[in-house]
Design a protein around this motif. Structure first.
Motif, PDB file in Angstrom:
ATOM      1  N   ARG A  88      -6.849   4.407 -19.630  1.00 10.59           N
ATOM      2  CA  ARG A  88      -6.624   4.612 -21.070  1.00 10.59           C
ATOM      3  C   ARG A  88      -6.686   3.276 -21.821  1.00 10.59           C
ATOM      4  O   ARG A  88      -7.252   3.184 -22.902  1.00 10.59           O
ATOM      5  N   ASP A  94       1.344  13.028  -9.640  1.00  9.82           N
ATOM      6  CA  ASP A  94       0.283  12.837 -10.645  1.00  9.82           C
ATOM      7  C   ASP A  94       0.820  12.845 -12.077  1.00  9.82           C
ATOM      8  O   ASP A  94       0.425  12.016 -12.894  1.00  9.82           O
ATOM      9  N   MET A 124       2.708  -3.459 -13.241  1.00 17.25           N
ATOM     10  CA  MET A 124       1.671  -2.577 -12.708  1.00 17.25           C
ATOM     11  C   MET A 124       1.714  -1.265 -13.464  1.00 17.25           C
ATOM     12  O   MET A 124       2.800  -0.791 -13.795  1.00 17.25           O
ATOM     13  N   VAL A 125       0.563  -0.693 -13.704  1.00 20.91           N
ATOM     14  CA  VAL A 125       0.541   0.659 -14.259  1.00 20.91           C
ATOM     15  C   VAL A 125      -0.367   1.527 -13.395  1.00 20.91           C
ATOM     16  O   VAL A 125      -1.119   1.014 -12.561  1.00 20.91           O
ATOM     17  N   SER A 126      -0.293   2.814 -13.619  1.00 19.60           N
ATOM     18  CA  SER A 126      -1.115   3.736 -12.836  1.00 19.60           C
ATOM     19  C   SER A 126      -2.586   3.581 -13.205  1.00 19.60           C
ATOM     20  O   SER A 126      -2.926   3.041 -14.264  1.00 19.60           O
ATOM     21  N   ASP A 127      -3.444   4.076 -12.346  1.00 16.96           N
ATOM     22  CA  ASP A 127      -4.882   4.037 -12.632  1.00 16.96           C
ATOM     23  C   ASP A 127      -5.184   4.785 -13.921  1.00 16.96           C
ATOM     24  O   ASP A 127      -6.053   4.383 -14.706  1.00 16.96           O
ATOM     25  N   GLU A 128      -4.447   5.892 -14.130  1.00 21.91           N
ATOM     26  CA  GLU A 128      -4.669   6.688 -15.347  1.00 21.91           C
ATOM     27  C   GLU A 128      -4.357   5.858 -16.590  1.00 21.91           C
ATOM     28  O   GLU A 128      -5.104   5.871 -17.576  1.00 21.91           O
ATOM     29  N   ALA A 129      -3.222   5.143 -16.540  1.00 25.45           N
ATOM     30  CA  ALA A 129      -2.831   4.324 -17.697  1.00 25.45           C
ATOM     31  C   ALA A 129      -3.831   3.188 -17.914  1.00 25.45           C
ATOM     32  O   ALA A 129      -4.190   2.873 -19.054  1.00 25.45           O
ATOM     33  N   LEU A 130      -4.292   2.620 -16.817  1.00 24.92           N
ATOM     34  CA  LEU A 130      -5.257   1.519 -16.926  1.00 24.92           C
ATOM     35  C   LEU A 130      -6.567   2.005 -17.542  1.00 24.92           C
ATOM     36  O   LEU A 130      -7.173   1.321 -18.374  1.00 24.92           O
ATOM     37  N   ARG A 185       2.507   9.620 -12.986  1.00 24.32           N
ATOM     38  CA  ARG A 185       1.565   8.499 -13.068  1.00 24.32           C
ATOM     39  C   ARG A 185       0.743   8.597 -14.353  1.00 24.32           C
ATOM     40  O   ARG A 185       0.481   7.608 -15.016  1.00 24.32           O
ATOM     41  N   SER A 186       0.380   9.841 -14.686  1.00 22.86           N
ATOM     42  CA  SER A 186      -0.412  10.013 -15.893  1.00 22.86           C
ATOM     43  C   SER A 186       0.453   9.892 -17.145  1.00 22.86           C
ATOM     44  O   SER A 186       0.121   9.184 -18.090  1.00 22.86           O
ATOM     45  N   GLY A 187       1.590  10.569 -17.137  1.00 22.25           N
ATOM     46  CA  GLY A 187       2.416  10.649 -18.343  1.00 22.25           C
ATOM     47  C   GLY A 187       3.245   9.416 -18.621  1.00 22.25           C
ATOM     48  O   GLY A 187       3.527   9.096 -19.776  1.00 22.25           O
ATOM     49  N   GLY A 234       2.636   6.355 -16.765  1.00 20.20           N
ATOM     50  CA  GLY A 234       1.891   5.156 -16.364  1.00 20.20           C
ATOM     51  C   GLY A 234       2.437   4.473 -15.132  1.00 20.20           C
ATOM     52  O   GLY A 234       2.090   3.328 -14.845  1.00 20.20           O
TER      53      GLY A 234
END
Lengths: 334, 116
Positions: free
Chosen positions: B88, A293, B80-86, A296-298, A300
């Protein structure tokens, strides 16, 4: 297969690290061979069956079949020549042993030939390309442009040395060529192992696909940029999952970054058996692999989904090598 | 049953989008259209390999392509980026009018092209 996922290993090597193959006319050959064995022993998964096994052998067809196809759920593999002549008379991974593997198991194993213009000259290398493709049935070719001696190194964008080999390969019907980058053998000059000299040939041979091994580490950022910009470059994991046991966080960063900008369609499963050991523990680790997590958050990074794993483990390389997975599954099950 | 993607309309839309993306010295090209209407594109030129592709995709490319009849989803090869990045990125775009502007601009280009 794992859960019906087709496993196509981009790279196995039937090495010849036997004492008989060590060159006696090079003062560093014995020590380098011993060091290679010692170094790779630390990378292998600490399995009971690995203890006491003689890895410094000339690998035979049945040894390799057992390791890759019986002990592990691999469906297909490419046996790749390592034309490193620096320390070995018959090269690090000889043409004969790779060809023997492909000839013994043609339904499962493809031959990737290998030549080096500094071994017996460019003309001999060109003849070898014809021989390996037309007579031995090589489906791809592998190049190692970095050598221990500086005067034996060559650049991959050298139009007088490298380009004639790509052109000859293309004339012979080869569309996929492969390169060892990063991971130096001993005290080589690192600049020859940087992937930057692949940009010109990638541009000049747009109808050919280039597979680069080992993520060109330590030139990771360069490799990411090249992978993201050029449509005809693919990366082989080539034993990379050995690091997962040692530094899982590093692997999460590397794979996360590659998925983020390079694309899941560009990554190819490669076990690097036999020196890295059998593929089974690495396949298990890869199937359990995920991007945590906080990354993925930090950063991307996208998640390594099951669909992406399926692409990396077999679909991508099958597409490059024109293997129909459904037909191959049926053939192997028959 | 999803509507079939009109390939001529899609290619015209990509050409219009490329007028905008050329301001970044890049373009997009069509890589694939699935039977389900999933359109896959890849960035070229200076945009190839750019880390900001997901931003351009979310703010410009995706809304303009989803506006084409039959297009159900837009994916980009290699980015591709993570769901979190998307999330944002989407929250940054929210209220900016960027997506609507992109659709308006490409539609205008196409209607002006038809009038000529």
């Amino acid at each position: 297969m794992i859960d019906n996922i087709f496993i196509f290993d981009n790279v196995i090597h039937l090495y010849d690290l036997s004492q008989q193959n060590v060159r006696t006319d090079r003062s560093d050959a014995q020590q380098s061979r011993d060091h290679a064995l010692e170094e790779t022993s630390r990378l292998r998964w600490p399995l009971p069956e690995n203890e006491g096994f003689d890895w410094g052998r000339r690998w035979g067809v049945e040894d390799m079949y057992d390791l890759v196809f019986k002990q592990a759920p691999t469906d297909m593999a490419m046996a790749q020549v390592v034309p490193m002549f620096d320390w070995f008379k018959d090269w690090y991974a000889p043409v004969k042993t790779q060809h023997a593997m492909a000839a013994a198991y043609p339904e499962r194993v493809m031959l990737c030939g290998g030549v080096d213009p500094m071994y017996q000259g460019l003309s001999a290398a060109l003849d070898q390309i014809d021989y390996q493709v037309k007579e031995l049935g090589a489906k791809s070719l592998k190049f190692y442009n970095g050598h221990v001696r500086i005067d034996e190194c060559w650049r991959c964008d050298d139009e007088k040395i490298a380009y004639p080999m790509y052109e000859r390969a293309r004339q012979a019907g080869i569309r996929v060529i492969q390169f060892h980058k990063g991971n130096p053998h001993g005290l080589q000059n690192m600049e020859f192992l940087s992937p930057v000299d692949l940009q010109a040939p990638m541009r000049d041979f747009p109808d050919m696909d280039f597979i680069v091994h080992h993520f060109a580490l330590p030139y990771f950022d360069e490799m990411v940029s090249i992978t993201a910009r050029f449509p005809n470059v693919y990366l082989s994991l080539a034993g990379y999952m050995t690091f997962h046991r040692i530094a899982p966080r590093r692997v999460q960063h590397h794979l996360g970054r590659l998925l983020q900008v390079g694309g899941a369609h560009k990554l190819l499963w490669g076990s690097e058996a036999a020196l890295a050991g059998g593929p089974r523990p690495y396949l298990d680790a890869f199937m359990k692999f995920s991007i945590p997590d906080d990354l993925r958050s930090g950063y991307g990074y996208p998640q390594m989904t099951l669909d992406i794993k399926r692409a990396i483990l077999g679909e991508n390389f099958a597409r490059l090598m024109n293997v129909d997975i459904d037909a191959k599954k049926q053939q192997l099950c028959a | 049953m999803p509507a079939t993607v009109d390939l001529a309309e899609l290619q015209r839309r990509i050409a219009s989008l490329n007028v905008l993306i050329r301001s970044h010295a890049g373009e997009i090209e069509l890589a694939n259209v699935s039977a389900e209407g999933v359109v896959t594109v890849r960035y070229t030129g200076m945009c190839a390999g750019c880390d900001y592709r997901p931003v351009t995709t979310a703010g410009t490319v995706e809304p303009a392509l989803l506006d084409v009849t039959g297009v159900s989803k837009v994916t980009v090869l290699g980015a591709m980026v993570s769901d979190e990045a998307l999330m944002r990125i989407k929250s940054t775009l929210q209220g900016s009018g960027a997506e609507e502007r992109a659709v308006r601009l490409v539609r205008r280009m196409e209607s002006e092209g038809e009038r000529r």
